[in-house]
Motif scaffolding. Structure first.
Motif, PDB file in Angstrom:
ATOM      1  N   GLY A 186     -64.746 -57.126  64.622  1.00 16.29           N
ATOM      2  CA  GLY A 186     -65.688 -56.509  64.067  1.00 16.29           C
ATOM      3  C   GLY A 186     -66.226 -55.207  64.429  1.00 16.29           C
ATOM      4  N   ILE A 187     -67.494 -54.734  64.335  1.00 17.36           N
ATOM      5  CA  ILE A 187     -67.970 -53.621  64.797  1.00 17.36           C
ATOM      6  C   ILE A 187     -68.353 -53.666  66.164  1.00 17.36           C
ATOM      7  CG2 ILE A 187     -69.826 -51.801  64.570  1.00 17.36           C
ATOM      8  CD1 ILE A 187     -69.807 -52.234  61.698  1.00 17.36           C
ATOM      9  N   LEU A 188     -67.686 -53.161  67.152  1.00 20.79           N
ATOM     10  CA  LEU A 188     -68.037 -53.337  68.554  1.00 20.79           C
ATOM     11  C   LEU A 188     -69.331 -52.427  68.901  1.00 20.79           C
ATOM     12  CD1 LEU A 188     -64.230 -53.062  69.884  1.00 20.79           C
ATOM     13  CD2 LEU A 188     -65.443 -55.129  69.021  1.00 20.79           C
ATOM     14  N   SER A 189     -69.315 -51.454  68.540  1.00 20.39           N
ATOM     15  CA  SER A 189     -70.503 -50.814  68.706  1.00 20.39           C
ATOM     16  C   SER A 189     -70.557 -49.431  68.063  1.00 20.39           C
ATOM     17  CB  SER A 189     -70.726 -50.346  70.449  1.00 20.39           C
ATOM     18  OG  SER A 189     -69.533 -49.438  70.514  1.00 20.39           O
ATOM     19  N   THR A 190     -71.997 -48.962  67.863  1.00 17.15           N
ATOM     20  CA  THR A 190     -72.095 -47.577  67.038  1.00 17.15           C
ATOM     21  C   THR A 190     -72.932 -46.699  67.974  1.00 17.15           C
ATOM     22  OG1 THR A 190     -74.075 -48.519  65.969  1.00 17.15           O
ATOM     23  CG2 THR A 190     -71.768 -48.445  64.764  1.00 17.15           C
ATOM     24  N   HIS A 191     -72.824 -45.247  67.637  1.00 21.36           N
ATOM     25  CA  HIS A 191     -73.527 -44.437  68.970  1.00 21.36           C
ATOM     26  C   HIS A 191     -73.886 -43.087  68.051  1.00 21.36           C
ATOM     27  CE1 HIS A 191     -71.703 -46.649  72.072  1.00 21.36           C
ATOM     28  NE2 HIS A 191     -70.632 -46.713  71.263  1.00 21.36           N
ATOM     29  N   LEU A 192     -75.304 -43.129  68.000  1.00 22.08           N
ATOM     30  CA  LEU A 192     -76.043 -42.282  66.966  1.00 22.08           C
ATOM     31  C   LEU A 192     -76.685 -41.082  67.814  1.00 22.08           C
ATOM     32  CD1 LEU A 192     -77.465 -44.567  64.148  1.00 22.08           C
ATOM     33  CD2 LEU A 192     -75.178 -43.535  64.447  1.00 22.08           C
ATOM     34  N   HIS A 193     -76.593 -39.835  67.397  1.00 26.79           N
ATOM     35  CA  HIS A 193     -77.529 -38.825  67.887  1.00 26.79           C
ATOM     36  C   HIS A 193     -77.987 -37.738  67.032  1.00 26.79           C
ATOM     37  CE1 HIS A 193     -75.876 -39.948  72.088  1.00 26.79           C
ATOM     38  NE2 HIS A 193     -74.747 -40.377  71.408  1.00 26.79           N
ATOM     39  N   ALA A 194     -78.748 -36.835  67.228  1.00 26.87           N
ATOM     40  CA  ALA A 194     -79.172 -35.947  66.249  1.00 26.87           C
ATOM     41  C   ALA A 194     -79.755 -34.721  67.398  1.00 26.87           C
ATOM     42  CB  ALA A 194     -80.385 -36.384  65.543  1.00 26.87           C
ATOM     43  N   ASP A 195     -79.722 -33.487  66.948  1.00 23.43           N
ATOM     44  CA  ASP A 195     -80.483 -32.453  67.608  1.00 23.43           C
ATOM     45  C   ASP A 195     -81.218 -31.525  66.583  1.00 23.43           C
ATOM     46  OD1 ASP A 195     -81.552 -30.193  69.219  1.00 23.43           O
ATOM     47  OD2 ASP A 195     -79.841 -30.071  70.376  1.00 23.43           O
ATOM     48  N   GLY A 196     -82.520 -31.788  66.255  1.00 25.76           N
ATOM     49  CA  GLY A 196     -83.013 -31.037  65.178  1.00 25.76           C
ATOM     50  C   GLY A 196     -83.219 -29.392  65.407  1.00 25.76           C
ATOM     51  N   HIS A 197     -83.143 -28.980  66.836  1.00 32.80           N
ATOM     52  CA  HIS A 197     -83.237 -27.931  67.019  1.00 32.80           C
ATOM     53  C   HIS A 197     -82.043 -27.099  66.485  1.00 32.80           C
ATOM     54  CE1 HIS A 197     -85.561 -29.982  70.280  1.00 32.80           C
ATOM     55  NE2 HIS A 197     -86.303 -28.689  70.066  1.00 32.80           N
ATOM     56  N   LEU A 320     -78.408 -30.967  63.480  1.00 35.24           N
ATOM     57  CA  LEU A 320     -77.171 -31.523  63.619  1.00 35.24           C
ATOM     58  C   LEU A 320     -77.402 -33.081  63.903  1.00 35.24           C
ATOM     59  CD1 LEU A 320     -75.133 -28.952  65.219  1.00 35.24           C
ATOM     60  CD2 LEU A 320     -75.231 -29.146  62.850  1.00 35.24           C
ATOM     61  N   THR A 321     -76.617 -33.859  63.222  1.00 38.39           N
ATOM     62  CA  THR A 321     -76.619 -35.093  63.563  1.00 38.39           C
ATOM     63  C   THR A 321     -74.956 -35.596  63.866  1.00 38.39           C
ATOM     64  OG1 THR A 321     -75.975 -35.665  61.372  1.00 38.39           O
ATOM     65  CG2 THR A 321     -78.179 -35.921  61.967  1.00 38.39           C
ATOM     66  N   TRP A 322     -74.800 -36.673  64.786  1.00 37.09           N
ATOM     67  CA  TRP A 322     -73.414 -36.807  65.044  1.00 37.09           C
ATOM     68  C   TRP A 322     -73.238 -38.321  65.397  1.00 37.09           C
ATOM     69  CZ3 TRP A 322     -76.270 -33.561  67.906  1.00 37.09           C
ATOM     70  CH2 TRP A 322     -76.501 -33.803  69.273  1.00 37.09           C
ATOM     71  N   GLY A 323     -72.270 -38.936  65.593  1.00 37.36           N
ATOM     72  CA  GLY A 323     -72.116 -40.221  65.910  1.00 37.36           C
ATOM     73  C   GLY A 323     -70.596 -40.754  65.971  1.00 37.36           C
ATOM     74  N   SER A 324     -70.447 -42.224  66.466  1.00 39.65           N
ATOM     75  CA  SER A 324     -69.185 -42.553  66.464  1.00 39.65           C
ATOM     76  C   SER A 324     -69.314 -44.137  66.331  1.00 39.65           C
ATOM     77  CB  SER A 324     -68.349 -42.293  67.918  1.00 39.65           C
ATOM     78  OG  SER A 324     -69.254 -42.825  68.908  1.00 39.65           O
ATOM     79  N   ALA A 325     -68.389 -44.820  65.922  1.00 38.92           N
ATOM     80  CA  ALA A 325     -68.187 -46.295  65.905  1.00 38.92           C
ATOM     81  C   ALA A 325     -66.790 -46.927  66.097  1.00 38.92           C
ATOM     82  CB  ALA A 325     -68.486 -46.636  64.478  1.00 38.92           C
ATOM     83  N   LEU A 326     -66.826 -47.837  66.954  1.00 39.24           N
ATOM     84  CA  LEU A 326     -65.669 -48.467  67.268  1.00 39.24           C
ATOM     85  C   LEU A 326     -65.627 -50.020  66.345  1.00 39.24           C
ATOM     86  CD1 LEU A 326     -64.900 -48.363  70.898  1.00 39.24           C
ATOM     87  CD2 LEU A 326     -63.223 -47.573  69.038  1.00 39.24           C
ATOM     88  N   ILE A 327     -64.389 -50.204  65.570  1.00 38.66           N
ATOM     89  CA  ILE A 327     -64.199 -51.194  64.885  1.00 38.66           C
ATOM     90  C   ILE A 327     -63.059 -51.965  65.150  1.00 38.66           C
ATOM     91  CG2 ILE A 327     -64.193 -52.321  62.488  1.00 38.66           C
ATOM     92  CD1 ILE A 327     -65.821 -49.939  61.607  1.00 38.66           C
ATOM     93  N   ARG A 328     -63.063 -53.545  65.482  1.00 37.30           N
ATOM     94  CA  ARG A 328     -61.918 -54.042  65.420  1.00 37.30           C
ATOM     95  C   ARG A 328     -61.650 -54.833  63.980  1.00 37.30           C
ATOM     96  NH1 ARG A 328     -57.662 -54.271  68.990  1.00 37.30           N
ATOM     97  NH2 ARG A 328     -59.330 -54.501  71.028  1.00 37.30           N
TER      98      ARG A 328
END
Length: 329
Positions: A186-197, A320-328
């Motif tokens: 399933g979802i192994l991990s998710t990674h979220l980021h943002a920089d409002g500047h 700006l927002t960004w992120g990644s996810a790994l799924i099996r």
């Protein structure tokens, strides 16, 4: 910020059991746009990889597209609305300020229980919504969640600005998440980021009571491109390091579909051949929060992505927002 659950929670993780998509009926080619504004098919394709996009018409709305995608995901999984505990919708283009698209979809599906809400993180919205849904499943709050990305970006565009109006399209994609994933599934991990500047690099002016009184998307394209390359690479590295993997372990990349050059750059970093990268930007253009689930639906349904495959998702958007996810899968 990494959502890196403990081994105990991993045993109760979420698995992806359904995919669905919905596109407007009307396809608009580059040549059709070139007949209306100062641009050309060659200018658009060489800079972005886009050949066409789908735009809403008639009675098509964010809710109608999201509803169709959600129903398709339920049908794929062999479930009904009665099986769903929550609806989470990623969107920057709701039909109304409130109620949310999610509760409108809840009603359209005929759900008699559960809850729904929208997530606003621009093009990163689907990864954000996926992370929220996965966390709620791991916490034991819900058992099944519909996660939907939907956009009607044609509402926000200045159709006289060729630098932005040619880039976007409308559409919706959905997945059904269920509890019960085992270790390494399933979802192994998710990674979220943002920089409002960096918010002024890509934004839409036009919220209720805004100073300008106009709704229009504004983008500093070169700067967004530069940050996308750097930040997406870091988010991908974070996902791989968290799970003790290398780029060559990834079997499929399903990226946000904004620009073909960014997609190709990320594939090169991971040493992924082109045939292992799902690309729909040529036909869908940038559908923001809908782009990843739209691409995922296509690749699952045509048999490219199979059960057991390791899939990487990544996105960057306004914020700006960004992120990644790994799924099996």
């Amino acid at each position: 910020m990494a959502q890196n659950p403990s081994s105990e929670n991993k045993r109760a993780g979420s698995r992806l059991t359904g995919v669905g998509a919905a596109l407007p009926k009307r396809a608009v080619s580059n040549d059709e746009l070139a007949a209306q504004i100062d641009t050309s098919d060659e200018w658009i394709r060489t800079r972005t990889g886009i050949r066409q996009r789908y735009l809403v018409s008639g009675d098509e709305t964010a809710v109608s597209l999201a509803h169709k995608a959600a129903q398709n995901a339920l049908d794929y999984a062999g479930k009904t609305a009665d099986d769903v505990d929550a609806v989470i919708v990623a969107t920057s283009t709701p039909d109304q300020v409130f109620p949310s698209v999610a509760v409108r979809v809840q009603a359209a599906l005929g759900m008699e229980r559960g809850f729904g809400f929208d997530v606003s993180a621009a093009c990163s919205g689907f990864v954000y919504a996926l992370s929220v849904a996965d966390s709620m499943i791991r916490a034991g709050q819900v058992g099944r969640v519909l996660v939907i990305g939907v956009e009607v970006f044609s509402r926000l565009l200045d159709w006289e600005d060729r630098s932005t109006c040619v880039l976007f399209g409308d559409g919706a994609g959905a997945v059904l998440l269920e509890s019960g994933a085992g270790e390494g599934e399933g979802i192994l991990s998710t990674h979220l980021h943002a920089d409002g500047h960096l918010g002024d690099l890509l934004y839409v002016d036009g919220a209720v009571g805004c100073a300008s009184g106009k709704v229009a998307l504004k983008m500093q394209g070169r700067e967004v491109f530069r940050h996308a390359v750097v930040n997406l690479a870091a988010a991908v590295d974070e996902a791989l390091e968290t799970n003790g993997l290398k780029g060559t372990d990834i079997q499929w990349m399903v990226p946000h579909q904004a620009n073909l050059r960014i997609i190709e750059g990320m594939a090169k970093k991971l040493h992924l051949p082109a045939e292992r990268v799902v690309v729909t930007v040529d036909r869908h253009a940038n559908t923001s929060a809908a782009s990843i689930p739209l691409a995922l639906d296509e690749a699952v349904r045509d048999g490219r992505i199979k059960q057991g495959d390791l899939v990487l998702m990544e996105a960057l958007g306004g914020g700006l927002t960004w992120g990644s996810a790994l799924i099996r899968m």
